[in-house]
Design an enzyme around this catalytic site. Structure first.
Site, PDB file in Angstrom:
ATOM      1  N   THR A   1      -8.470  -4.522  -1.303  1.00  0.00           N
ATOM      2  CA  THR A   1      -8.741  -4.070   0.060  1.00  0.00           C
ATOM      3  C   THR A   1      -8.922  -2.554   0.062  1.00  0.00           C
ATOM      4  O   THR A   1      -8.440  -1.853  -0.835  1.00  0.00           O
ATOM      5  CB  THR A   1      -7.625  -4.507   1.027  1.00  0.00           C
TER       6      THR A   1
ATOM      7  N   THR B   1      -7.965   0.492   1.740  1.00  0.00           N
ATOM      8  CA  THR B   1      -6.916   1.518   1.654  1.00  0.00           C
ATOM      9  C   THR B   1      -6.092   1.340   0.387  1.00  0.00           C
ATOM     10  O   THR B   1      -5.762   2.312  -0.300  1.00  0.00           O
ATOM     11  CB  THR B   1      -6.004   1.471   2.897  1.00  0.00           C
ATOM     12  N   CYS B   2      -5.792   0.102   0.062  1.00  0.00           N
ATOM     13  CA  CYS B   2      -4.965  -0.204  -1.107  1.00  0.00           C
ATOM     14  C   CYS B   2      -5.656   0.214  -2.410  1.00  0.00           C
ATOM     15  O   CYS B   2      -5.017   0.756  -3.310  1.00  0.00           O
ATOM     16  CB  CYS B   2      -4.668  -1.704  -1.153  1.00  0.00           C
ATOM     17  N   SER B   3      -6.950  -0.031  -2.497  1.00  0.00           N
ATOM     18  CA  SER B   3      -7.706   0.234  -3.726  1.00  0.00           C
ATOM     19  C   SER B   3      -8.221   1.662  -3.831  1.00  0.00           C
ATOM     20  O   SER B   3      -8.472   2.148  -4.926  1.00  0.00           O
ATOM     21  CB  SER B   3      -8.897  -0.719  -3.821  1.00  0.00           C
TER      22      SER B   3
END
Length: 182
Positions: free
Chosen positions: A53, A55-57
């Protein structure tokens, strides 16, 4: 926030590389428990809604990887990222990001996340049940510091990110160490 809550005991189904297995998928199943990950160590655990996803990546996981050595300087033995994704997805994500230092923990059924009180519905995004974004400093299985994003709720319209960022956690660790030394 400082807590003394014990992390829940859970068995995680992981896939580990095994050179004795031939072919294009040289991995075997290996069960790991909460004790394997958290006993006898001071670690940072952070959780996020999902592998791959935005923001996570783009920010959260890569920044924890970049700042890993600074966390070690503050007495952290390991940094773990947990997500309600299966072992196949977590391994592919780690490979895609070229991770060297952060260990990924698959919480495929969401059992650990549920027992931590962080499981939320993200049906509005087509995700189903996932983790709310948080981070924690865990010392020998006990939560020492807690960093939970605001707005905890099912089907949240936003994806808050800041409190659980590696920069925020590192700043709090440094302040905690300074306070403990005083």
């Amino acid at each position: 926030m400082t807590l003394r809550k014990k992390v829940p005991f859970v068995t995680f189904r992981t896939r580990v590389r095994d050179e004795s297995i031939e072919g294009p998928n040289p991995y075997r199943w290996e069960d790991k428990t909460s004790d394997d990950y958290f006993s006898g160590k001071r670690i940072v655990l952070f959780s996020l809604p999902g592998a791959f996803t935005p923001t996570c990546s783009t920010y959260q996981l890569p920044d924890f990887e970049k700042l890993y050595d600074e966390f070690e300087n503050e007495g952290i033995n390991a940094i773990y990222c947990i997500s309600v994704n299966d072992a196949f997805v977590m391994n592919a994500w780690g490979k895609a990001l070229g991770l060297q230092k952060i260990r990924l923990i698959p919480d495929g059924s969401g059992e650990f996340t549920r027992k931590m009180g962080m499981l939320v519905a993200k049906d509005n995004l087509g995700f189903g049940m996932r983790s709310w974004r948080y981070a924690a400093v865990i010392n020998n299985g006990l939560v020492e510091q807690w960093f939970e994003e605001d707005g905890f709720s099912d089907n949240c319209e936003t994806d808050p990110y800041g409190v659980s960022s590696p920069q925020s956690v590192l700043e709090a660790l440094k302040a905690f160490q300074t306070g403990a030394a005083a």
